[in-house]
Design an enzyme around this catalytic site. Structure first.
Site, PDB file in Angstrom:
ATOM      1  N   GLN A  24       0.829  -1.211   0.000  1.00 43.38           N
ATOM      2  CA  GLN A  24       0.000   0.000   0.000  1.00 43.38           C
ATOM      3  C   GLN A  24       0.857   1.252   0.000  1.00 43.38           C
ATOM      4  OE1 GLN A  24      -3.477  -0.327  -0.667  1.00 43.38           O
ATOM      5  NE2 GLN A  24      -2.307  -2.159  -1.099  1.00 43.38           N
TER       6      GLN A  24
ATOM      7  N   HIS B 178       1.638   3.012  -3.330  1.00 40.15           N
ATOM      8  CA  HIS B 178       0.643   3.774  -4.070  1.00 40.15           C
ATOM      9  C   HIS B 178       0.963   5.264  -4.105  1.00 40.15           C
ATOM     10  CE1 HIS B 178      -2.569   1.104  -5.248  1.00 40.15           C
ATOM     11  NE2 HIS B 178      -2.521   0.490  -4.092  1.00 40.15           N
TER      12      HIS B 178
ATOM     13  N   GLU C 259      -8.579   1.488   6.108  1.00 42.25           N
ATOM     14  CA  GLU C 259      -9.170   1.022   4.851  1.00 42.25           C
ATOM     15  C   GLU C 259      -9.011  -0.506   4.750  1.00 42.25           C
ATOM     16  OE1 GLU C 259      -6.892   2.102   1.412  1.00 42.25           O
ATOM     17  OE2 GLU C 259      -8.600   1.892   0.057  1.00 42.25           O
ATOM     18  N   HIS C 260      -7.784  -0.980   4.942  1.00 44.64           N
ATOM     19  CA  HIS C 260      -7.520  -2.427   4.900  1.00 44.64           C
ATOM     20  C   HIS C 260      -6.942  -2.858   6.233  1.00 44.64           C
ATOM     21  CE1 HIS C 260      -6.599  -0.940   0.714  1.00 44.64           C
ATOM     22  NE2 HIS C 260      -7.545  -1.817   0.464  1.00 44.64           N
TER      23      HIS C 260
ATOM     24  N   ASP D 107      -7.032  -6.386  -3.689  1.00 46.83           N
ATOM     25  CA  ASP D 107      -6.932  -5.272  -4.633  1.00 46.83           C
ATOM     26  C   ASP D 107      -7.293  -5.703  -6.053  1.00 46.83           C
ATOM     27  OD1 ASP D 107      -6.238  -3.330  -2.862  1.00 46.83           O
ATOM     28  OD2 ASP D 107      -4.105  -3.351  -3.288  1.00 46.83           O
TER      29      ASP D 107
ATOM     30  N   HIS E  82     -53.331  19.867   4.651  1.00 48.45           N
ATOM     31  CA  HIS E  82     -52.948  18.475   4.898  1.00 48.45           C
ATOM     32  C   HIS E  82     -54.114  17.747   5.581  1.00 48.45           C
ATOM     33  CE1 HIS E  82     -48.893  20.088   4.377  1.00 48.45           C
ATOM     34  NE2 HIS E  82     -48.373  18.863   4.434  1.00 48.45           N
TER      35      HIS E  82
HETATM   36  N1  LIG Z   1      -8.943   3.929  -2.837  1.00 45.76           N
HETATM   37  C1  LIG Z   1      -8.807   3.246  -3.979  1.00 45.76           C
HETATM   38  O1  LIG Z   1      -9.506   2.305  -4.252  1.00 45.76           O
HETATM   39  C2  LIG Z   1      -7.751   3.656  -4.941  1.00 45.76           C
HETATM   40  C3  LIG Z   1      -7.517   2.900  -6.098  1.00 45.76           C
HETATM   41  C4  LIG Z   1      -6.570   3.355  -6.989  1.00 45.76           C
HETATM   42  C5  LIG Z   1      -5.877   4.529  -6.717  1.00 45.76           C
HETATM   43  N2  LIG Z   1      -6.129   5.196  -5.579  1.00 45.76           N
HETATM   44  C6  LIG Z   1      -5.476   6.477  -5.285  1.00 45.76           C
HETATM   45  O2  LIG Z   1      -5.865   7.386  -6.291  1.00 45.76           O
HETATM   46  C7  LIG Z   1      -4.855   8.370  -6.448  1.00 45.76           C
HETATM   47  C8  LIG Z   1      -4.540   8.509  -7.924  1.00 45.76           C
HETATM   48  O3  LIG Z   1      -3.861   9.701  -8.142  1.00 45.76           O
HETATM   49  P1  LIG Z   1      -3.111  10.054  -9.508  1.00 45.76           P
HETATM   50  O4  LIG Z   1      -2.520  11.396  -9.352  1.00 45.76           O
HETATM   51  O5  LIG Z   1      -2.247   8.916  -9.866  1.00 45.76           O
HETATM   52  O6  LIG Z   1      -4.259  10.066 -10.633  1.00 45.76           O
HETATM   53  P2  LIG Z   1      -5.598  10.930 -10.800  1.00 45.76           P
HETATM   54  O7  LIG Z   1      -6.223  10.435 -12.060  1.00 45.76           O
HETATM   55  O8  LIG Z   1      -6.407  10.911  -9.584  1.00 45.76           O
HETATM   56  O9  LIG Z   1      -5.119  12.436 -11.024  1.00 45.76           O
HETATM   57  C9  LIG Z   1      -4.525  12.859 -12.202  1.00 45.76           C
HETATM   58  C10 LIG Z   1      -5.120  14.196 -12.598  1.00 45.76           C
HETATM   59  O10 LIG Z   1      -4.861  15.166 -11.588  1.00 45.76           O
HETATM   60  C11 LIG Z   1      -4.892  16.448 -12.179  1.00 45.76           C
HETATM   61  N3  LIG Z   1      -3.792  17.274 -11.691  1.00 45.76           N
HETATM   62  C12 LIG Z   1      -2.510  16.909 -11.492  1.00 45.76           C
HETATM   63  N4  LIG Z   1      -1.793  17.975 -11.079  1.00 45.76           N
HETATM   64  C13 LIG Z   1      -2.636  19.033 -11.030  1.00 45.76           C
HETATM   65  C14 LIG Z   1      -2.507  20.405 -10.667  1.00 45.76           C
HETATM   66  N5  LIG Z   1      -1.327  20.900 -10.269  1.00 45.76           N
HETATM   67  N6  LIG Z   1      -3.590  21.194 -10.722  1.00 45.76           N
HETATM   68  C15 LIG Z   1      -4.786  20.699 -11.097  1.00 45.76           C
HETATM   69  N7  LIG Z   1      -4.969  19.405 -11.464  1.00 45.76           N
HETATM   70  C16 LIG Z   1      -3.912  18.587 -11.420  1.00 45.76           C
HETATM   71  C17 LIG Z   1      -4.737  16.275 -13.650  1.00 45.76           C
HETATM   72  O11 LIG Z   1      -5.910  16.695 -14.271  1.00 45.76           O
HETATM   73  C18 LIG Z   1      -4.574  14.779 -13.859  1.00 45.76           C
HETATM   74  O12 LIG Z   1      -5.315  14.328 -14.972  1.00 45.76           O
HETATM   75  C19 LIG Z   1      -3.666   7.899  -5.588  1.00 45.76           C
HETATM   76  O13 LIG Z   1      -3.665   8.636  -4.385  1.00 45.76           O
HETATM   77  C20 LIG Z   1      -3.972   6.419  -5.311  1.00 45.76           C
HETATM   78  O14 LIG Z   1      -3.454   5.951  -4.081  1.00 45.76           O
HETATM   79  C21 LIG Z   1      -7.060   4.804  -4.699  1.00 45.76           C
HETATM   80  N1  LIG Z   2      -5.127  -0.595  -2.833  1.00 53.67           N
HETATM   81  C1  LIG Z   2      -5.890   0.316  -3.662  1.00 53.67           C
HETATM   82  C2  LIG Z   2      -7.009   0.862  -2.815  1.00 53.67           C
HETATM   83  O1  LIG Z   2      -6.533   1.496  -1.706  1.00 53.67           O
HETATM   84  C3  LIG Z   2      -6.465  -0.338  -4.878  1.00 53.67           C
HETATM   85  C4  LIG Z   2      -5.478  -0.827  -5.869  1.00 53.67           C
HETATM   86  C5  LIG Z   2      -5.552  -0.781  -7.210  1.00 53.67           C
HETATM   87  N2  LIG Z   2      -4.464  -1.393  -7.698  1.00 53.67           N
HETATM   88  C6  LIG Z   2      -3.746  -1.823  -6.711  1.00 53.67           C
HETATM   89  N3  LIG Z   2      -4.365  -1.479  -5.583  1.00 53.67           N
HETATM   90 ZN   LIG Z   3      -3.350  -1.396  -3.714  1.00 53.87          ZN
END
Ligand SMILES: NC(=O)c1ccc[n+]([C@@H]2O[C@H](COP(=O)([O-])OP(=O)(O)OC[C@H]3O[C@@H](n4cnc5c(N)ncnc54)[C@H](O)[C@@H]3O)[C@@H](O)[C@H]2O)c1
Ligand SMILES: N[C@H](CO)Cc1c[nH]c[nH+]1
Ligand SMILES: [Zn+2]
Length: 433
Positions: A264, A267, A332-333, A366, A425
């Site tokens: 985790q 990520h 979360e997990h 996941d 009413h």
């Molecule tokens: N909880 C879950 O199930 C789960 C699953 C997968 C991923 N996640 C999380 O999701 C998140 C993904 O984040 P990511 O950044 O890789 O992708 P994202 O798609 O969430 O964000 C990317 C977008 O952010 C915007 N952005 C970036 N910099 C910017 C700025 N300075 N100003 C305005 N907009 C801006 C852009 O439009 C870009 O397209 C991570 O924190 C990851 O841990 C959670």
């Molecule tokens: N652990 C993430 C949710 O917190 C989900 C994910 C996607 N791919 C791998 N992991």
């Molecule tokens: Zn994960």
């Protein structure tokens, strides 16, 4: 490479609660600035539609789109991605999709009704949403598994149309993400991300249709935008950085535990990985494993930042105290890497997902165990639940009064309505008495 020294907390120390809360606190110092920036983006997309959407997409994702039509991927492109996927990936994707779907089938809410003695029928009608928007993150990593986890429950619920958005940094589409959209039968896919994509889904543009609810995780811009458009549309939850909390009795291979923490931590620099044990020597062994394994990790920098900035090792007196601390953290997990996980799980009230036993690595959840990986983070498991079919279903109450029922209820309603001085009413009810 300097060795990682995990923050050590003692569950029996006088300052434990204070130090734990400090570690759990999510740095919101930039929130106001981001809030303002996201508000501007939403306002601009509402006003200028596709033009603003294209401008922000080109700026933040380094793309060169000129028209709204270019933002949408065709169903042919999705099918091609699926058809050309290496067979091992295709089999894994299909197997994961089948398992997520089979699990989701159990979550389906059903309509129900009953008839009272005087013939009045009461019930609840369950209806799928007309149109749902799925946010699939794509900034720092691509998440085909998130496509399955968001889209499949929506399909099982019977949502009329599924609209997916996913950013394509540098204009690069991810074949596995497109193939996952094909397998999960997503209806339309737009290559947009961030706050601008959320705004487009909430308010609609010339190209992107407005949806009824937006689901799916994303970074701080996405999360803030979802918060701000709530009301105009429904949202599932505000998912923060990934979290893992492991309770271990000291008998699991320390390398396994270290890697589960990494899983985790990799990520996000802000992801949170915490280990609780009653065995101080075991905590030392896991720290040694962390330092031995870290140099072998591709995302070592992110893992290091996460573990040193937000990770912790908590020493407790026994497993009962471990469960108590876990309930306060509400992760979360939660991995229960102990001899008798069922007994320990009985004491857990707050967790997005509970992984039981030494063999149940969180990573399996996941991707392919079946339960959803979109889960409540930042202690919100105290009051909320995993994404599921029920998030794509809504409920309408049903009331069908017989003449006798209208007579009986009319008399009660009349008294209460007059008590509220709402004469219309009262008279409406009395007409039927
Ligand atoms: N909880 C879950 O199930 C789960 C699953 C997968 C991923 N996640 C999380 O999701 C998140 C993904 O984040 P990511 O950044 O890789 O992708 P994202 O798609 O969430 O964000 C990317 C977008 O952010 C915007 N952005 C970036 N910099 C910017 C700025 N300075 N100003 C305005 N907009 C801006 C852009 O439009 C870009 O397209 C991570 O924190 C990851 O841990 C959670
Ligand atoms: N652990 C993430 C949710 O917190 C989900 C994910 C996607 N791919 C791998 N992991
Ligand atoms: Zn994960």
């Amino acid at each position: 490479m300097t060795a990682i020294k995990m923050l050590r907390l003692d569950g029996n120390a006088a300052d434990f609660e204070k130090r734990l809360q400090a570690r759990l606190a999510w740095d919101a110092s930039e929130d106001l600035e981001i809030h303002k920036r996201v508000l501007d983006i939403i306002g601009d997309v509402r006003n200028r539609g596709d033009r603003a959407l294209i401008d922000y997409t080109n700026r933040f994702d380094r793309t060169a789109f000129k028209s709204g039509a270019e933002l949408e991927l065709s169903s042919g492109e999705l099918k091609l991605a699926w058809d050309t996927l290496p067979s091992a990936q295709a089999i894994a994707l299909q197997t994961a999709a089948d398992r997520v779907s089979a699990y989701a089938e159990h979550q389906k809410l059903q309509s129900w009704q009953f008839t009272e003695l005087d013939g009045t029928l009461l019930g609840q009608k369950v209806t799928p949403l007309d149109r749902a928007g799925l946010y699939v993150p794509g900034g720092k990593a691509a998440y085909p598994s998130s496509v399955l986890m968001n889209a499949i429950p929506a399909k099982v619920a019977g949502v009329g149309e599924l609209v997916m958005v996913v950013p394509t940094p540098g204009g690069e589409t991810n074949p596995l993400v497109l193939a996952a959209a094909y397998v999960a039968r997503v209806d339309r896919v737009f290559t947009i991300g961030g706050a601008q994509a959320v705004a487009a889904l909430a308010y609609g543009t010339e190209t992107v249709p407005a949806v009824d609810k937006i689901v799916g995780p994303g970074n701080i811009y996405v999360a803030t935008a979802k918060k701000l458009v709530f009301g105009q549309v429904g949202i599932d939850m505000i998912a923060g950085p990934s979290e893992i909390l492991i309770i271990c009795d000291g008998q699991t291979n320390p390398d396994w535990i270290a890697m589960d923490l990494f899983s985790q931590a990799e990520h996000d620099e802000n992801a949170q990985a915490i280990l609780i044990s009653q065995d101080a020597v075991f905590l030392d062994k896991v720290e040694a494993s962390i330092n031995q394994l870290l140099p072998t990790m591709e995302r070592a920098d992110i893992i290091r930042a996460s573990l040193t900035g937000r990770g912790a090792f908590i020493k407790v007196a026994d497993l009962a105290q471990a469960a108590e601390v876990a309930n306060r953290i509400a992760p979360e997990h939660l991995e229960l890497s102990v001899e008798n996980p069922e007994a320990l799980a009985d004491n857990i009230r707050n967790a997005g997902a509970i992984f039981m036993g030494r063999y149940t690595a969180e990573a399996l959840g996941d991707y392919c165990a079946g339960p959803n990986h979109v889960l409540p983070t930042s202690s919100t498991a105290r009051y909320s639940s995993p994404l599921g079919v029920y998030d794509f279903q809504k409920r309408s109450s049903l009331i069908n009064c017989s003449a006798a029922g209208a007579h009986n209820l009319g008399k009660i309603a009349s008294v209460l309505a007059r008590g509220e001085s709402l004469t219309a009413h009262a008279r409406s009810a009395e007409f039927r008495v």
